[in-house]
Write an enzyme that holds these catalytic residues in place. Structure first.
Site, PDB file in Angstrom:
ATOM      1  N   PHE A 174       0.680  -1.126  -0.049  1.00 33.43           N
ATOM      2  CA  PHE A 174       0.120  -0.058   0.055  1.00 33.43           C
ATOM      3  C   PHE A 174       0.910   1.286   0.113  1.00 33.43           C
ATOM      4  CE2 PHE A 174      -2.175  -3.283   2.241  1.00 33.43           C
ATOM      5  CZ  PHE A 174      -3.523  -3.552   1.018  1.00 33.43           C
ATOM      6  N   SER A 175       2.291   1.262  -0.284  1.00 38.75           N
ATOM      7  CA  SER A 175       3.140   2.204  -0.189  1.00 38.75           C
ATOM      8  C   SER A 175       2.719   3.447  -0.721  1.00 38.75           C
ATOM      9  CB  SER A 175       4.335   1.483  -0.304  1.00 38.75           C
ATOM     10  OG  SER A 175       5.516   2.489  -0.518  1.00 38.75           O
TER      11      SER A 175
END
Ligand SMILES: *Cc1c(COP(=O)(O)O)cnc(C)c1O
Length: 302
Positions: A65-66
């Site tokens: 989800f960076s």
């Protein structure tokens, strides 16, 4: 990378208090590149391109989800540089396309290598392997924090930010708060809101900024990426009241803790507080998919 020509607005968040709170909208720099990530990559990529104008290649690391992965992919697309993301979790190999962050990064041209959580922990070894496979590539550390990154944060400060008593930001690896500390005026105090449960961040920040003008507060709600019901409610209320979208991993947590501090009169009367909206909004889509599976309240968007 160029300095974007847009002027970043500073908006007042009206309070019924004797302190004034403002938000600097770095989130408006780009829909997929969190404001601070843009500035953290700025000198790193420009220096690299100056030395390697032929066949540049960017490699970096991140979780599914960076914001950093999203930012590097989007920048690669805009600057015509191919990118490779080393992603934590080999189970994603089969189902990465279901993850909104990775799907968008891929649409922006990023290729992936998925590694086990165990292999992911050994970054020096991973870097060595990929350096060998892609000689001449720029390998950007996870979260993008290094001395060049800290220097880039100076662009979040301007003539207009000089009149504030406090500068506030969410803190992950500490690069952003270190930059604010390094470039703050003598009379300004820098407050960082830690969204990671990691006691080594203070040291990292001090090593990078070499100043004593900052304070860090715990704002992680149980750990990095943990989304509490309180957090969701706060983000949705904030949106309803001020029409500004916050994200669940960084800026929502910062603002909620900042509101609590203001309510308990942490700030002397008349204080002018500036909080940086560092973006991270791309992460909402992934967060909402998890919340949906858990049958919980969703973060309102749009
Ligand atoms: C990465 C990030 C931060 C934290 O930056 P660090 O330099 O790692 O401390 C804050 N806000 C958002 C939205 C981010 O994506």
């Amino acid at each position: 990378m160029k300095i974007p020509c847009i002027k970043i607005p500073i908006t007042e968040i009206p309070l019924e208090k004797n302190a004034r709170l403002f938000l600097k909208r770095e989130d408006l720099i780009h829909p997929q590149i969190s404001g601070n990530k843009y500035w953290k990559l700025f000198y790193n990529i420009n220096q690299y391109l100056a030395k390697n104008p032929e066949n540049p290649f960017l490699i970096t690391f991140g979780g599914a989800f960076s914001n950093h992965i999203a930012a590097v992919a989007a920048l690669g697309r805009e600057s015509n540089i191919p990118t490779l993301g080393i992603i934590r979790g080999d189970e994603l190999q089969q189902k990465w396309a279901e993850n909104p962050t990775l799907k968008t990064a891929h649409q922006n041209g990023m290729e992936f290598r998925f590694v086990t959580r165990e292999a992911y922990r050994n970054k020096p070894l991973l870097s060595q392997i990929f350096e060998k496979e892609f000689p001449g590539a720029l390998i950007i550390p996870e979260g993008g924090t290094n001395d060049n990154a800290v220097n880039g944060i100076q662009y979040m400060l301007s003539e207009q930010t000089k009149s504030f008593d406090y500068l506030c930001t969410a803190v992950g690896t500490g690069g952003t708060v270190a930059g604010l500390s390094r470039f703050a005026e003598e009379n300004q105090q820098v407050l960082g809101f830690k969204v990671v449960d990691d006691s080594s961040v203070e040291d990292t920040v001090f090593k990078l900024s070499k100043r004593n003008n900052f304070k860090l507060f715990e704002a992680h709600d149980g750990g990095y990426g943990k989304i509490s019901d309180k957090n969701i409610r706060f983000i949705n209320d904030f949106k309803g009241k001020y029409q500004i979208q916050l994200d669940p991993v960084y800026t929502g947590k910062m603002m909620r803790h900042l509101f609590n501090m203001i309510a308990s009169d942490y700030f002397p009367p008349g204080s002018k507080i500036l909080a940086f909206h560092t973006g991270g909004l791309q992460g909402i889509f992934g967060a909402n998919e998890l919340l949906k599976k858990q049958k919980r309240e969703l973060i309102k968007i749009g």
